[in-house]
Scaffold this motif. Structure first.
Motif, PDB file in Angstrom:
ATOM      1  N   VAL A 138     -10.285  28.975  38.657  1.00 51.61           N
ATOM      2  CA  VAL A 138     -10.298  27.834  37.742  1.00 51.61           C
ATOM      3  C   VAL A 138     -11.280  28.123  36.604  1.00 51.61           C
ATOM      4  O   VAL A 138     -12.449  28.443  36.844  1.00 51.61           O
ATOM      5  N   LYS A 139     -10.777  28.030  35.366  1.00 54.39           N
ATOM      6  CA  LYS A 139     -11.616  28.244  34.187  1.00 54.39           C
ATOM      7  C   LYS A 139     -11.612  26.971  33.356  1.00 54.39           C
ATOM      8  O   LYS A 139     -10.549  26.457  32.999  1.00 54.39           O
ATOM      9  N   ALA A 140     -12.809  26.451  33.065  1.00 55.57           N
ATOM     10  CA  ALA A 140     -12.923  25.261  32.220  1.00 55.57           C
ATOM     11  C   ALA A 140     -13.099  25.696  30.772  1.00 55.57           C
ATOM     12  O   ALA A 140     -13.687  26.752  30.482  1.00 55.57           O
ATOM     13  N   ARG A 141     -12.623  24.889  29.852  1.00 53.33           N
ATOM     14  CA  ARG A 141     -12.750  25.218  28.432  1.00 53.33           C
ATOM     15  C   ARG A 141     -12.658  23.933  27.619  1.00 53.33           C
ATOM     16  O   ARG A 141     -12.131  22.919  28.082  1.00 53.33           O
ATOM     17  N   LEU A 142     -13.191  23.986  26.421  1.00 57.44           N
ATOM     18  CA  LEU A 142     -13.010  22.913  25.452  1.00 57.44           C
ATOM     19  C   LEU A 142     -11.976  23.365  24.427  1.00 57.44           C
ATOM     20  O   LEU A 142     -11.888  24.549  24.087  1.00 57.44           O
ATOM     21  N   LYS A 143     -11.198  22.440  23.914  1.00 57.89           N
ATOM     22  CA  LYS A 143     -10.182  22.786  22.926  1.00 57.89           C
ATOM     23  C   LYS A 143     -10.845  23.312  21.655  1.00 57.89           C
ATOM     24  O   LYS A 143     -11.987  22.983  21.349  1.00 57.89           O
ATOM     25  N   SER A 144     -10.103  24.110  20.909  1.00 51.87           N
ATOM     26  CA  SER A 144     -10.648  24.690  19.680  1.00 51.87           C
ATOM     27  C   SER A 144     -10.782  23.610  18.608  1.00 51.87           C
ATOM     28  O   SER A 144     -10.024  22.636  18.595  1.00 51.87           O
ATOM     29  N   PRO A 145     -11.754  23.770  17.695  1.00 45.94           N
ATOM     30  CA  PRO A 145     -11.953  22.748  16.648  1.00 45.94           C
ATOM     31  C   PRO A 145     -10.703  22.465  15.822  1.00 45.94           C
ATOM     32  O   PRO A 145     -10.396  21.313  15.518  1.00 45.94           O
ATOM     33  N   ARG A 147     -19.441  17.298  17.943  1.00 48.24           N
ATOM     34  CA  ARG A 147     -18.940  16.466  19.042  1.00 48.24           C
ATOM     35  C   ARG A 147     -18.620  17.315  20.266  1.00 48.24           C
ATOM     36  O   ARG A 147     -18.901  16.908  21.405  1.00 48.24           O
ATOM     37  N   LEU A 148     -18.072  18.514  20.058  1.00 47.02           N
ATOM     38  CA  LEU A 148     -17.773  19.390  21.188  1.00 47.02           C
ATOM     39  C   LEU A 148     -19.054  19.820  21.897  1.00 47.02           C
ATOM     40  O   LEU A 148     -19.097  19.903  23.138  1.00 47.02           O
ATOM     41  N   ALA A 149     -20.105  20.101  21.126  1.00 44.36           N
ATOM     42  CA  ALA A 149     -21.385  20.490  21.734  1.00 44.36           C
ATOM     43  C   ALA A 149     -21.952  19.341  22.567  1.00 44.36           C
ATOM     44  O   ALA A 149     -22.483  19.551  23.667  1.00 44.36           O
ATOM     45  N   GLU A 150     -21.823  18.118  22.045  1.00 44.81           N
ATOM     46  CA  GLU A 150     -22.289  16.943  22.798  1.00 44.81           C
ATOM     47  C   GLU A 150     -21.496  16.788  24.095  1.00 44.81           C
ATOM     48  O   GLU A 150     -22.062  16.501  25.154  1.00 44.81           O
ATOM     49  N   MET A 151     -20.178  16.972  23.990  1.00 43.42           N
ATOM     50  CA  MET A 151     -19.335  16.813  25.169  1.00 43.42           C
ATOM     51  C   MET A 151     -19.649  17.860  26.224  1.00 43.42           C
ATOM     52  O   MET A 151     -19.664  17.565  27.428  1.00 43.42           O
ATOM     53  N   GLN A 152     -19.919  19.082  25.789  1.00 39.51           N
ATOM     54  CA  GLN A 152     -20.206  20.139  26.751  1.00 39.51           C
ATOM     55  C   GLN A 152     -21.466  19.811  27.540  1.00 39.51           C
ATOM     56  O   GLN A 152     -21.554  20.088  28.741  1.00 39.51           O
ATOM     57  N   SER A 153     -22.431  19.200  26.864  1.00 35.42           N
ATOM     58  CA  SER A 153     -23.659  18.799  27.553  1.00 35.42           C
ATOM     59  C   SER A 153     -23.436  17.535  28.374  1.00 35.42           C
ATOM     60  O   SER A 153     -23.872  17.430  29.521  1.00 35.42           O
ATOM     61  N   GLU A 154     -22.694  16.589  27.793  1.00 34.36           N
ATOM     62  CA  GLU A 154     -22.494  15.285  28.428  1.00 34.36           C
ATOM     63  C   GLU A 154     -21.630  15.374  29.683  1.00 34.36           C
ATOM     64  O   GLU A 154     -21.865  14.672  30.668  1.00 34.36           O
ATOM     65  N   SER A 203     -20.903  18.245  31.445  1.00 35.71           N
ATOM     66  CA  SER A 203     -21.067  19.491  32.200  1.00 35.71           C
ATOM     67  C   SER A 203     -20.924  19.259  33.700  1.00 35.71           C
ATOM     68  O   SER A 203     -20.307  20.059  34.413  1.00 35.71           O
ATOM     69  N   GLU A 204     -21.489  18.140  34.194  1.00 40.36           N
ATOM     70  CA  GLU A 204     -21.376  17.842  35.627  1.00 40.36           C
ATOM     71  C   GLU A 204     -19.932  17.520  36.004  1.00 40.36           C
ATOM     72  O   GLU A 204     -19.458  17.937  37.066  1.00 40.36           O
ATOM     73  N   THR A 205     -19.252  16.781  35.123  1.00 37.02           N
ATOM     74  CA  THR A 205     -17.845  16.445  35.396  1.00 37.02           C
ATOM     75  C   THR A 205     -16.999  17.706  35.446  1.00 37.02           C
ATOM     76  O   THR A 205     -16.145  17.871  36.328  1.00 37.02           O
ATOM     77  N   ILE A 206     -17.224  18.617  34.502  1.00 32.61           N
ATOM     78  CA  ILE A 206     -16.470  19.866  34.462  1.00 32.61           C
ATOM     79  C   ILE A 206     -16.719  20.680  35.728  1.00 32.61           C
ATOM     80  O   ILE A 206     -15.787  21.202  36.354  1.00 32.61           O
ATOM     81  N   SER A 207     -17.980  20.786  36.114  1.00 28.58           N
ATOM     82  CA  SER A 207     -18.326  21.532  37.324  1.00 28.58           C
ATOM     83  C   SER A 207     -17.722  20.883  38.561  1.00 28.58           C
ATOM     84  O   SER A 207     -17.214  21.567  39.456  1.00 28.58           O
ATOM     85  N   SER A 208     -17.756  19.544  38.617  1.00 27.65           N
ATOM     86  CA  SER A 208     -17.229  18.814  39.772  1.00 27.65           C
ATOM     87  C   SER A 208     -15.727  19.031  39.927  1.00 27.65           C
ATOM     88  O   SER A 208     -15.232  19.302  41.021  1.00 27.65           O
ATOM     89  N   ILE A 209     -14.985  18.910  38.797  1.00 29.04           N
ATOM     90  CA  ILE A 209     -13.534  19.093  38.867  1.00 29.04           C
ATOM     91  C   ILE A 209     -13.196  20.524  39.255  1.00 29.04           C
ATOM     92  O   ILE A 209     -12.317  20.768  40.099  1.00 29.04           O
ATOM     93  N   SER A 210     -13.897  21.498  38.685  1.00 22.46           N
ATOM     94  CA  SER A 210     -13.630  22.907  38.985  1.00 22.46           C
ATOM     95  C   SER A 210     -13.847  23.203  40.461  1.00 22.46           C
ATOM     96  O   SER A 210     -13.006  23.835  41.118  1.00 22.46           O
ATOM     97  N   THR A 211     -14.991  22.741  41.000  1.00 24.33           N
ATOM     98  CA  THR A 211     -15.319  23.014  42.402  1.00 24.33           C
ATOM     99  C   THR A 211     -14.343  22.314  43.338  1.00 24.33           C
ATOM    100  O   THR A 211     -13.811  22.924  44.283  1.00 24.33           O
ATOM    101  N   GLU A 212     -14.096  21.025  43.085  1.00 25.89           N
ATOM    102  CA  GLU A 212     -13.221  20.262  43.976  1.00 25.89           C
ATOM    103  C   GLU A 212     -11.792  20.796  43.939  1.00 25.89           C
ATOM    104  O   GLU A 212     -11.121  20.873  44.972  1.00 25.89           O
ATOM    105  N   LEU A 213     -11.333  21.182  42.766  1.00 25.67           N
ATOM    106  CA  LEU A 213      -9.976  21.699  42.642  1.00 25.67           C
ATOM    107  C   LEU A 213      -9.834  23.023  43.387  1.00 25.67           C
ATOM    108  O   LEU A 213      -8.860  23.241  44.122  1.00 25.67           O
ATOM    109  N   THR A 214     -10.829  23.902  43.246  1.00 21.62           N
ATOM    110  CA  THR A 214     -10.791  25.195  43.940  1.00 21.62           C
ATOM    111  C   THR A 214     -10.780  25.000  45.452  1.00 21.62           C
ATOM    112  O   THR A 214     -10.020  25.662  46.180  1.00 21.62           O
TER     113      THR A 214
END
Length: 760
Positions: free
Chosen positions: A233-240, A201-208, A210-221
């Motif tokens: 700003v560093k994006a990460r997924l929680k540990s399993p 599920r984490l692998a799916e989310m990272q792909s699904e 990815s644009e949202t993560i990039s958008s939040i990181s860029t806009e926040l910076t």
């Protein structure tokens, strides 16, 4: 395999003053000692200490720690000795290697007593030098990374040990990245199906996303830069494993978990941390109840950060952790991040404690842990104190008290002082009187209400959440039980002495205790009160010491007048009885005495008798011998009656069983009062057979319980526990009249509520 110069270069990257000679000597010595040894993977064994040293360089540790990483298995697995290590590398390095060697021999998943002792040794070694823990964690991390080469059974054992002991210790020291890796590897082995589902599920989310993560990181910076805040700003997924624990805690499906994406926002100062919060909350909607300020109130492991959760693009939740560079370094490396290890200095515990609240707190906790009196207390205290998340509460004067989640006012009271906990009878939480079972939350102001005459009941063990509170409650309960047993034992001994008309001096008391296998008079009396020493052996040894054999033999001889001797009734082997030959008795009593023989039927009065009670038998013509406890109010009415009074004693002869007893009390009429009484009785290991209750006023009930107990000591424990329970009064053994009411549905013409085992 890493070369010597490569290891030195890794250390030089953060410590230009590295002691190259020390590291080179340790490298060569360890490689020579391990020689041709192989690991389970087939690789040269020396690869392991070399990788441990590499992990320690990632933590930026001092030269001595790196050398210990290379040497840590030499005493355990080669012919190297402690004296040889001391001679070549110094006593400081030798002491750490020796400490790690002892820990290597521990098996922390063995029997409970062995586990407690092994864990005690580990914690003591850590309290002497924190580098023992850091090297041990690095050693365990590399072993976990290569665990796939071990047999399945051993793999599971090591993973469970890591999850139970080493990962929480890493977390306690603030080394969160190491903790996450240890937990995730253990989780993969212990729960492979859950691990696979979550990582997929984490692998799916990272792909699904990815644009949202990039958008939040860029806009926040960009938004922070526009307000003059330079941020990383560093994006990460929680540990399993953290996701798994959250699913378990909230009892939800994986698909329902919506905040698995996190961002770390690293800024230049504390002021900018709070300014960043304003920017974030202005741009995005905030999830209520998810704001936590660990900068003003750091965690016990020195962690500092501001946490907030927002609803970002696509209505995707994301957690933000806002912190400074120094806070981020401590969050990643924990105690290893402190400046002490940058200059290659030796371990200075005073300095470490000053710089690291986590280590100072750990050493203080270890002092309490290792002072424990029992294996049970030590293991429980360790698990509760070392490995729990925390809430922060305040006294009315503003003192901050850190407690584990699920803590109650009882834990708060014991955290202040043991005497405060022992005398706690209630609590005000944020100004309101609330039950002692209330779970505290961060920010609560707690005021403890005390009664100097109060002692903690045993049922508090089911309420307290901290090891300190539970250990103190057990200790207080044991002390109270011992005091009650002492008083009862003293009473029994004094009765024997009074009956024989003799006394004991100190030397005779010591001799009596020694003859009964006790170290002293107090221990002997406690054993008598607890029923561990019966009246027969006590009487025998007392007769030996005081020279009473002739008198006893005379009393024990069969005589013509059955009313003058001791007999065991065949109808019940529980009692022995005697009627003094000179007793005054009326004509009807004399007729009854003439009929007294081995086949006399025996009856027990309604209020019941239990082993330890002083007994009286009442004998009437054409009636069974009825046995009463000495306190029975029915005996008052018979004082001048034409009946025979028989001196009755217990004759259990080692048999065990449960005996009915009836107790009465008045209870405040409120929800949960019956459950409170039942819990208190159950906490004393007694059983409820029946109960009758009636309302004597709108606010109070009168209640009569028939319970089963082993002996008077247990019954006394039940009564004492109930007397200390809030909302109860007039707790005592029931009168004859009250005991008779337990078997009827009517009471003074009113229908009562009656409960028994079939109706519960």
């Amino acid at each position: 395999m890493m070369r010597q110069y490569e290891l030195v270069e890794r250390v030089q990257a953060y410590n230009p003053n590295v002691d190259e000679q020390l590291l080179n000597k340790a490298y060569v010595y360890a490689m020579q000692k391990h020689g041709s040894q192989k690991r389970a993977s087939g690789d040269p064994y020396f690869n392991h200490p070399l990788e441990v040293a590499a992990i320690l360089t990632d933590l930026r540790l001092d030269d001595a720690s790196i050398a210990v990483g290379l040497l840590h298995d030499t005493i355990e697995d080669t012919d190297a000795t402690r004296s040889e290590i001391d001679q070549m590398f110094g006593s400081e390095i030798g002491a750490i290697v020796d400490g790690l060697t002892k820990i290597e021999r521990l098996n922390l998943v063995s029997r409970e007593e062995a586990q407690a002792e092994n864990l005690r040794k580990l914690l003591l070694a850590i309290s002497q030098d924190v580098r023992v823990l850091l090297v041990k964690l690095a050693d365990r991390l590399h072993n976990m990374r290569t665990l796939q080469y071990m047999p399945p059974e051993k793999r599971t054992r090591i993973a469970q040990e890591t999850m139970d002991i080493y990962a929480p210790l890493a977390g306690r020291m603030g080394m969160q990245d190491m903790r996450n890796e240890l937990e995730d590897i253990s989780f993969k082995i212990l729960q492979p199906e859950h691990y696979k589902a979550i990582t997929s599920r984490l692998a799916e989310m990272q792909s699904e996303y990815s644009e949202t993560i990039s958008s939040i990181s860029t806009e926040l910076t960009e938004r922070l830069a526009a307000t003059g805040i330079s941020a990383r700003v560093k994006a990460r997924l929680k540990s399993p494993f953290s996701i798994f624990t959250k699913i378990e805690r909230k009892q939800i499906a994986l698909e329902q978990l919506s905040d698995m994406i996190g961002f770390r926002v690293i800024v230049g100062s504390v002021e900018e941390c709070y300014r960043t919060v304003g920017v974030v909350h202005t741009k995005w909607k905030v999830v209520p109840g998810r704001f936590k300020d660990y900068i003003s109130v750091p965690k016990h492991n020195d962690y500092q950060s501001i946490h907030t959760t927002i609803v970002g693009p696509g209505r995707q939740r994301a957690e933000l952790q806002i912190r400074t560079e120094e806070m981020d370094r401590i969050a990643e490396f924990g105690i290893a991040a402190h400046a002490l290890y940058k200059d290659g200095a030796s371990a200075d515990l005073t300095r470490i404690e000053h710089e690291s609240h986590a280590y100072g707190s750990l050493r203080s906790t270890i002092e309490h842990l290792t002072a424990g009196n029992s294996t049970e207390d030590f293991l429980e205290y360790t698990r509760l104190e070392l490995f729990q998340d925390q809430v922060f509460c305040f006294t009315p004067r503003g003192r901050l008290i850190a407690l584990p989640r699920g803590a109650t006012p009882i834990d708060f009271a014991y955290a202040l002082h043991t005497d405060i906990g022992d005398t706690c009878v209630g609590a005000k939480i944020n100004g309101s009187i609330l039950p002692l079972v209330t779970h505290l939350r961060s920010g609560d102001e707690v005021e403890i209400i005390r009664d100097q005459n109060h002692m903690p009941p045993l049922n508090w063990l089911g309420i307290a959440a901290t090891g300190k509170a539970r250990a103190a409650i057990r200790r207080a309960v044991r002390q109270a039980a011992a005091q009650r047993a002492y008083a009862l034992g003293e009473h029994v001994l004094n009765m024997m002495l009074d009956r024989e008309g003799v006394s004991l001096d100190d030397s005779e008391s010591a001799a009596l205790a020694e003859a009964l296998g006790m170290p002293g008079k107090r221990e002997m009396l406690i054993a008598v009160g607890e029923g561990k020493i019966g009246s027969e052996p006590l009487g025998t040894e007392l007769a030996t010491i005081k020279g009473l054999h002739k008198r006893r033999r005379k009393l024990d001889l069969p005589v013509a007048d059955t009313a003058a001797g001791w007999f065991a009734l065949r109808s019940s082997d529980l009692f022995r009885f005697r009627v003094p030959g000179g007793q005054k008795a009326g004509p009807r009593a004399k007729t009854a005495l003439a009929q007294l023989d081995f086949h006399m039927p025996v009856a027990i009065s309604g209020e019941g008798v239990v082993p330890g009670d002083r007994l009286v038998g009442i004998l009437q013509p054409d009636a069974p011998l009825t046995i009463y406890p000495i306190h029975s109010d029915a005996l008052i009415d018979m004082h001048d009656s034409d009946v025979a009074w028989v001196d009755v004693r217990w004759n259990l002869s080692g048999r065990e069983g449960l005996y009915p007893a009836v107790i009465a009390m008045e209870s405040v009429n409120k929800p949960g009062s019956l459950a409170q009484i039942s819990s208190a009785i159950a906490a004393c290991d007694a059983n409820i057979n029946n109960l009758v209750m009636r309302m004597i006023s709108p606010d109070f009930h009168h209640m009569i319980f028939e319970i089963e107990v082993r002996d008077l000591a247990q019954l006394t424990d039940v009564l004492a526990t109930l007397k200390r329970s809030p909302g109860l009064s007039a707790v005592q053994r029931a009168s004859t009249r009250e005991a008779g009411m337990i078997s009827t549905l009517e009471w003074d013409g009113n229908v009562d509520r009656r409960h028994n085992d079939d109706q519960r």
